[in-house]
Design a protein around this motif. Structure first.
Motif, short mmCIF file in Angstrom:
data_model
loop_
_atom_site.label_atom_id
_atom_site.label_comp_id
_atom_site.label_asym_id
_atom_site.label_seq_id
_atom_site.Cartn_x
_atom_site.Cartn_y
_atom_site.Cartn_z
N VAL A 1 0.94 -1.29 0.00
CA VAL A 1 -0.02 -0.08 0.02
C VAL A 1 1.01 1.25 0.08
O VAL A 1 1.46 1.53 1.01
N GLY A 2 1.07 1.82 -1.27
CA GLY A 2 1.91 3.01 -1.33
C GLY A 2 1.11 4.24 -0.72
O GLY A 2 1.54 5.17 -0.23
N SER A 3 -0.14 4.46 -0.60
CA SER A 3 -0.87 5.39 -0.16
C SER A 3 -2.51 4.77 -0.04
O SER A 3 -2.90 3.86 -0.73
N SER B 1 -5.99 3.82 2.45
CA SER B 1 -6.42 3.13 3.58
C SER B 1 -7.43 2.08 3.13
O SER B 1 -8.03 2.35 2.30
N GLU C 1 -0.87 3.49 4.55
CA GLU C 1 0.44 3.58 3.77
C GLU C 1 1.54 2.70 4.44
O GLU C 1 1.74 3.23 5.73
N GLY C 2 2.02 1.77 3.69
CA GLY C 2 3.21 1.06 4.15
C GLY C 2 2.82 0.03 4.56
O GLY C 2 3.66 -1.15 4.89
N CYS D 1 -7.17 2.13 -1.52
CA CYS D 1 -5.71 1.98 -1.48
C CYS D 1 -4.98 1.89 -2.90
O CYS D 1 -5.68 1.64 -3.98
N GLY E 1 -1.21 1.16 -5.02
CA GLY E 1 0.30 0.61 -4.98
C GLY E 1 0.47 -0.75 -5.51
O GLY E 1 -0.88 -1.00 -6.24
N HIS F 1 3.89 -4.00 8.69
CA HIS F 1 3.86 -2.51 8.12
C HIS F 1 5.66 -1.92 7.95
O HIS F 1 6.40 -2.95 8.44
N GLN G 1 8.78 4.20 6.41
CA GLN G 1 8.95 5.18 5.08
C GLN G 1 10.03 4.78 4.42
O GLN G 1 9.96 4.83 3.04
#
Length: 298
Positions: free
Chosen positions: A54-56, A58, A72-73, A92, A94, A119, A122
């Protein structure tokens, strides 16, 4: 698992046109575009791996009786046979990588103990996304320019992505770090368990088939997976028992038979010892809880 109150859709690996190499790189947006009927929110059981970052955004994801909040993450690894669903990935974005079980031959045993979701900070997320982008570009090249395709390169790039994204493990000392021999022994044991857990319920069965003694299998499993060989085997049987009870209408006797227990009483004793609850009571409790909005953990 195609029948029952929680029918599970069986997903077979069917590569897209131009993706004949056992791996396919897409993203959440492509998944949503392909799934206009939102079947992704229903329970499914793939026979292939799915790795996602998941780059960005939720959302939420459910895998084998655990619900995870995505942000994210988040990294998600769905292994073949897992029962899962993308509860909510509308926001989501990514990469997602789909690959056959045999596409990473000889990969380290670390993936056997990685959770379904974890998780990345960054810095590690940025590096993992770069690795995923490299894999995606090579996959696109292979699809559009077959003469430049290299399955070996795709395999190495996938391994690099997974190694970059795997969760941290406690630092091992020279005395506790698994040797390559133990890794190989555990990999052989894990493969045998996956093939035979419905028939062989004793570690001695695997020791005899693999040519090791029980002590060796126990040491290798403990060094690699952090648990004993018997516990590892019991956990695999228990997981499948829960899947059958939760997602099919098989009676308890049918579940017992499917898992190789000749007597339902033995199955009930096994299940109660592992969960402190009889199978029928566990099924009823799961059904009651699942009819409500699931909580999220992870």
């Amino acid at each position: 698992m195609e029948n029952g109150h929680g029918a599970v859709r069986q997903l077979r690996y069917l590569p897209a046109i131009g993706s004949p190499y056992g791996v396919e790189a897409i993203d959440f947006a492509a998944l949503r575009a392909m799934d206009t009927h939102r079947r992704r929110v229903l329970l499914q059981r793939p026979d292939f791996h799915v790795f996602a970052l998941v780059g960005s955004g939720s959302g939420t994801h459910e895998a084998d009786f655990h619900s995870y909040r995505l942000a994210e993450g988040s990294a998600v690894w769905i292994r073949p046979g897992m029962v899962h669903r993308w509860s909510d990935i509308d926001a989501c974005d990514g990469p997602l990588v789909l690959f056959r079980p045999g596409f990473l031959p000889g990969f380290t045993a670390a993936e056997a103990t990685a959770p379904a979701c974890w998780h990345l900070d960054q810095q590690r997320l940025s590096l993992a996304l770069l690795a995923a982008e490299h894999l995606g570009r090579e996959h696109e090249t292979a699809a559009h320019t077959p003469r430049l395709a290299s399955p070996a390169l795709l395999s190495h790039l996938l391994a690099a992505l997974l190694l970059r994204a795997l969760p941290d493990t406690p630092a091992a000392t020279d005395a506790t770090r698994p040797t390559s021999r133990y890794t190989d022994v555990f990999r052989a044991y894990r493969t045998a368990v996956e093939r035979h857990f419905t028939d062989w319920h004793h570690v001695s069965d695997y020791a005899q088939a693999l040519g090791y003694d029980v002590r060796t299998l126990t040491r290798a499993t403990r060094a690699t997976a952090g648990t004993g060989a018997k516990t590892f085997l019991d956990q695999r049987i228990l997981l499948e028992a829960k899947r059958l009870l939760a997602h099919t209408d098989l009676p308890v006797t049918g579940c017992a038979r499917r898992l190789g227990f000749r007597d339902v009483g033995n199955f009930t004793t096994f299940f109660r010892r592992q969960t402190a609850t009889p199978p029928a009571a566990w099924r009823a409790a799961y059904g009651a809880a699942h009819s409500q909005t699931p909580s999220t953990t992870g």
